[in-house]
Scaffold this motif. Structure first.
Motif, short mmCIF file in Angstrom:
data_model
loop_
_atom_site.label_atom_id
_atom_site.label_comp_id
_atom_site.label_asym_id
_atom_site.label_seq_id
_atom_site.Cartn_x
_atom_site.Cartn_y
_atom_site.Cartn_z
N TYR A 59 0.85 -1.19 0.00
CA TYR A 59 0.00 0.00 0.00
C TYR A 59 0.89 1.24 0.00
O TYR A 59 1.94 1.27 0.65
N ASP A 163 -0.09 -4.24 3.91
CA ASP A 163 -1.21 -3.31 4.07
C ASP A 163 -0.93 -2.30 5.17
O ASP A 163 -0.14 -2.53 6.08
N ASP A 205 -7.16 1.47 -2.90
CA ASP A 205 -8.26 0.62 -2.44
C ASP A 205 -8.89 -0.14 -3.61
O ASP A 205 -9.27 -1.31 -3.47
N LYS A 208 -6.40 -3.05 -4.29
CA LYS A 208 -6.35 -4.21 -3.39
C LYS A 208 -7.65 -5.00 -3.41
O LYS A 208 -7.65 -6.19 -3.08
N ARG A 209 -8.74 -4.38 -3.83
CA ARG A 209 -9.99 -5.14 -3.98
C ARG A 209 -9.84 -6.24 -5.05
O ARG A 209 -10.53 -7.25 -4.99
N PHE A 212 -7.91 -9.31 -2.86
CA PHE A 212 -8.32 -9.89 -1.58
C PHE A 212 -8.55 -11.40 -1.65
O PHE A 212 -8.10 -12.15 -0.78
N VAL A 218 -0.98 -11.67 4.34
CA VAL A 218 -1.13 -10.24 4.62
C VAL A 218 -0.04 -9.86 5.61
O VAL A 218 0.10 -10.49 6.68
N ARG A 243 -8.97 -13.72 5.79
CA ARG A 243 -10.36 -13.76 5.31
C ARG A 243 -11.31 -14.32 6.38
O ARG A 243 -12.43 -13.84 6.54
N ILE A 308 -4.48 -4.24 10.59
CA ILE A 308 -4.93 -4.03 9.22
C ILE A 308 -5.89 -2.85 9.19
O ILE A 308 -6.47 -2.49 10.22
N ASP A 312 -10.66 -2.75 5.23
CA ASP A 312 -10.62 -4.08 4.59
C ASP A 312 -11.90 -4.87 4.88
O ASP A 312 -12.38 -5.62 4.03
N THR A 316 -14.46 -6.11 1.91
CA THR A 316 -14.57 -7.55 1.65
C THR A 316 -15.89 -8.15 2.13
O THR A 316 -16.29 -9.19 1.63
#
Length: 609
Positions: A59, A163, A205, A208-209, A212, A218, A243, A308, A312, A316
């Motif tokens: 990032y 991140d 953003d 990174k989408r 994911f 991470v 996740r 994080i 996020d 997500t």
């Protein structure tokens, strides 16, 4: 000036400043060489006998040299390729590309809809990919956009997201860090923030989408090169653990990590009541629920932490977190903001106004605006809220006096033109966009608002300098175009002050509607109780604060989550997916009465017309 005494039965220092979200029971935070060795092993497995490739997509704001050194120390036989150095466009081209988004204003820009590939030279990306493909050494691609190179290759690879939370980025920028590849280490911190807010973070953003669901790991880039000293080792978790933790948080109550900031008008209440650093001169703000800026601490069973961005979770798990109706209305964006404004023994906030919806969209590219309200968590005897113009105000005289005040020739006589309403603890003042307002000194405000939070047009700042010694920016031209002059004392008293309606009372639990105004999309309910109060998200996200009482716990009637403790003044989020929940006193509670305020998006409850 009078300072209120602490609320009866509420001990000082219970406020939890480092709340955590659990990782899966079998997940562990990896640190040091062990972490990067696991990345190398995954890359080798993916290569299936070919040349291993790992990608560390970082990032913007991450300390690439320190991350690269940590990798080199752990993986001495691996080649490290900085994709930014190899393929990013020259700074002059980037500056020209984003010039219209940045504008000449010190604070405000225009939202960018660009993607990260706009910062890269396509031919150099292809050349970098070709060089990697032709080399038989195991390779790590590193940098913001490193995945752009890897996706051009036919080989499978291990993907790591390094991140960062925006608050840590801001802290580094204040300490002299530049924006991404920019030559601006000594620039005004407001201009650095503007570049991040309107351009870099939007692009990052979006990028990174795309990653994911593919992430293998991470990495906590907040803990390497941190602005403030930390004894926390930079940690890493697997993509599966990330996740799973995020999905878990979307189905039970949680808190984001608050951060605190001093200001020219800052007060002493938070320092004393929330047990903050006594060496700081004051604290003006606490951002206790601004998921765009805050972070989440993911903790394993041994207590090790990976930090994080809380964003996020929004990106997500938007449906589980926000609910279908709120997601349909706002997309993957958290629309409710809770923060503190502490003027206790401090000064007045600036006299200000927020843009109307059409204006913020046409001028800055935001699709909703900064409607807000002031809930008085505490107040001195002399506390006031400035709200609305006086009846029959002379518009031209007021604007002319503001213009003269902006030159420094003479101060603006606020009480000649603007109403000053006495404010006491638990009052709730409603502030739809377009309403002139300010919190006076000696108040502790819980601001319950829509999320867009930098769009404040200061009209008068009481002749002060900022903490940096520079006059804080006044935006009188913007402000004059957004003042709703019909909101005079009569209208304000009828619509924005004391708008409390009792909805139910069973002898213990009292439910009240305290706002917001019909022009605002946030609904606020207050519950008073001595034992417990039942709630139901009804399919939409709830944001709450314990505004009275020492300690409560949030429980599920079906045991869907473990009881979750909340202390006085803590803000917490109950995801839409939770459904029914109960807030009740705990075995340790000593307070006789408890009070919560709860915000949700009006019209998004399932079954609500």
């Amino acid at each position: 000036m009078s300072t209120p005494s602490p609320s009866s039965g509420v001990p000082v220092g219970q406020y939890e400043k480092r709340p955590t979200v659990p990782l899966p029971a079998d997940a562990r935070v990896l640190t040091g060489a062990t972490a990067w060795t696991r990345v190398a092993e995954t890359a080798a497995d993916r290569a299936a006998g070919g040349t291993p490739l790992a990608v560390v997509d970082a990032y913007p704001g991450a300390d690439l040299p320190l991350i690269a050194k940590a990798i080199a120390d752990a993986l001495p036989g691996w080649r490290i390729v900085d994709v930014e150095d190899a393929a990013a466009k020259p700074l002059a081209e980037i500056e020209a590309f984003i010039a219209d988004n940045l504008t000449d204003d010190r604070v405000f820009g225009v939202m960018s809809h660009a993607t990260v590939d706009a910062y890269y030279d396509a031919e150099r990306l292809a050349a970098t990919a070709a060089a990697v493909a032709s080399d038989d050494r195991p390779t790590v691609l590193i940098g913001w956009g490193a995945d752009l190179v890897a996706r051009r290759l036919s080989t499978s690879y291990a993907l790591v997201l390094a991140d960062m939370a925006r608050w840590e980025i801001q802290a580094r920028q204040r300490a002299g860090a530049p924006n991404w590849r920019a030559a601006n280490p000594d620039a005004d911190r407001l201009r650095k923030y503007k570049r991040g807010f309107f351009v870099e973070w939007r692009m990052a953003d979006r990028h990174k989408r795309t990653m994911f669901e593919r992430l293998d790991f991470v990495f906590d880039a907040n803990a390497i090169g941190a602005a403030e000293p930390t004894d926390r080792l930079p940690g890493m978790i697997t993509g599966d653990a990330f996740r799973a933790a995020i999905a878990g948080a979307a189905h039970r109550p949680f808190r984001v990590v608050p951060f605190f900031d001093p200001g020219v008008w800052g007060g002493q209440w938070m320092k004393r009541r929330l047990d903050l650093d006594p060496g700081q001169p004051n604290y003006a703000w606490c951002f206790d629920c601004v998921p765009e800026e805050n972070s989440l601490l993911l903790a394993d069973a041994d207590g090790a932490i990976v930090e994080i961005p809380s964003l996020d979770l929004v990106l997500t798990q938007p449906r589980a977190l926000l609910g279908e109706r709120t997601f349909a209305r706002f997309g993957a964006e958290f629309p409710i903001r809770f923060d503190f404004l502490d003027t206790m023994e401090g000064g007045n906030l600036s006299l200000q106004v927020h843009p109307l919806t059409d204006y913020i969209y046409q001028t800055f590219g935001m699709h909703y605006t900064q409607d807000e309200s002031y809930y008085l968590l505490d107040a001195g005897d002399d506390a006031v809220v400035y709200l609305g113009t006086k009846n029959d105000v002379d518009r031209e005289a007021m604007l002319e006096d503001l213009r003269v005040a902006a030159t420094g020739e003479r101060p603006f006589d606020a009480e000649r033109f603007v109403n000053a309403f006495p404010a006491k603890k638990h009052d709730h003042f409603l502030i739809p966009a377009g309403t002139i307002h300010s919190s006076g000194a000696n108040s502790m405000v819980l601001e319950i608002s829509a999320t867009p939070f930098i769009f404040t047009f200061k009209l008068w700042d009481w002749g002060r300098l900022g903490l940096d010694g520079i006059p804080r920016p006044v935006h009188l031209d913007h402000g004059a175009k957004n003042l709703e002059w019909y909101r005079d004392r009569t209208w304000t008293e009828d619509n924005l002050v004391g708008q409390v309606t009792e909805l139910s009372n069973d002898g213990d639990v009292v439910e009240e509607r305290t706002g917001l105004h019909e022009l605002e999309f946030i609904e606020v309910r207050r519950h008073w109780f001595s034992r417990e109060a039942t709630h139901d998200t009804a399919g939409t996200v709830n944001v709450l604060n314990l505004v009275e009482g020492d300690e409560v716990e949030i429980v599920s009637p079906t045991g869907a989550f473990e009881p979750y403790q909340i202390h006085y003044a803590e803000t917490f989020i109950v995801p839409a997916s939770v459904g029914p929940y109960t807030i009740r006193r705990t075995a340790r509670s000593r307070s006789q009465r408890f009070g919560t305020v709860k915000a949700s998006i009006r019209g998004t409850r399932v079954g609500e017309a």
